[in-house]
Design a protein around this motif. Structure first.
Motif, PDB file in Angstrom:
ATOM      1  N   GLY A  16       0.703  -1.224  -0.067  1.00  0.00           N
ATOM      2  CA  GLY A  16       0.035   0.048  -0.272  1.00  0.00           C
ATOM      3  C   GLY A  16       0.886   1.256   0.004  1.00  0.00           C
ATOM      4  N   ILE A  18       1.749   4.485   2.191  1.00  0.00           N
ATOM      5  CA  ILE A  18       1.824   4.767   3.577  1.00  0.00           C
ATOM      6  C   ILE A  18       1.210   6.009   3.986  1.00  0.00           C
ATOM      7  N   ALA A  29      10.921   7.883   5.597  1.00  0.00           N
ATOM      8  CA  ALA A  29      12.390   7.631   5.254  1.00  0.00           C
ATOM      9  C   ALA A  29      12.960   9.002   4.935  1.00  0.00           C
ATOM     10  N   GLY A  39      10.797   9.903  -3.440  1.00  0.00           N
ATOM     11  CA  GLY A  39      10.149   8.608  -2.841  1.00  0.00           C
ATOM     12  C   GLY A  39       9.119   8.608  -1.662  1.00  0.00           C
ATOM     13  N   PRO A 125       7.654   2.179   6.217  1.00  0.00           N
ATOM     14  CA  PRO A 125       7.926   1.839   5.046  1.00  0.00           C
ATOM     15  C   PRO A 125       9.239   1.093   5.105  1.00  0.00           C
ATOM     16  N   SER A 126       9.495   0.554   3.923  1.00  0.00           N
ATOM     17  CA  SER A 126      10.982  -0.055   3.650  1.00  0.00           C
ATOM     18  C   SER A 126      12.032   0.744   3.564  1.00  0.00           C
TER      19      SER A 126
END
Ligand code: ADP
Length: 182
Positions: A16, A18, A29, A39, A125-126
């Motif tokens: 999804g 965020i 991030a 990003g 998030p990653s």
């Protein structure tokens, strides 16, 4: 979607965006200067509006930004989330520049800040796996292990921690790492 219970906190993995998440805090991030960027950072600033950048500017003026591996907090502006925790992951330089520990530290600092503020639900998030080029499998192992250790050390501290992964591919990697027990 995958869900597991770790020491009374629900850990969820889902695909999804965020900025859409209905949790108390979302994690950004960010970069060390707290200048909105590309990003996920850009998406959060766009959706949250100018209040977030104004608070980031104040933090920059007061403490010079946010070092790699640490975290700061602002309000969520127009977001559904009440807060944004801005953390800075490491740029990948091949793995011998302390990247693993700095990534773990970014997750730990975010969790610690959420704990101190009494936040009950948050979404990650990653971190570092986009523009900062950290390999996704390695990042997923560090992210999940760090969150698991924190939750185990702080039973029932949060109702829910989510990883909101932007693509099916990244979700698949996190899911595989979770199922393999990282
Ligand atoms: P970093 O500079 O830490 O690598 P990026 O934002 O470039 O940060 O990428 C981190 C991760 O966030 C990547 O996996 C990217 O696909 C993902 N991402 C980008 N936009 C969003 C979003 N709106 N919601 C969730 N994840 C996102």
């Amino acid at each position: 979607m995958t869900e597991v219970n770790i020491a009374g906190t629900l850990l969820k993995l889902l695909q999804g965006d965020i900025v859409e998440q209905e949790v108390e805090a979302i994690v950004n991030a960010a970069n060390t200067g707290l200048w909105g960027g590309s990003g996920v950072d850009g998406a959060i600033h766009r959706a949250g509006g100018p209040a977030i950048a104004a608070e980031c500017r104040r933090i920059r003026e007061e403490q010079g930004g946010c070092p790699v591996g640490q975290a700061v907090i602002t309000s969520g502006g127009f977001l559904k989330a009440r807060y944004v925790i801005h953390t800075v992951g490491p740029i990948w330089h091949g793995g011998r520049k302390g990247e693993d520990e700095l990534l773990a530290s970014a997750y730990r600092s975010s969790l610690q800040l959420a704990k101190e503020r009494g936040i009950k639900s948050l979404a990650f998030p990653s971190i570092s796996t986009g523009a900062y080029r950290f390999p996704v499998g390695r990042a997923a192992r560090i992210a999940l292990a760090t969150v698991k250790d924190f939750l185990a050390a702080n039973p029932g501290i949060f109702t829910e921690v989510r990883f909101v992964l932007f693509s099916q591919e990244i979700l698949n990697t996190y899911t595989r790492v979770l199922e393999e027990g990282f």
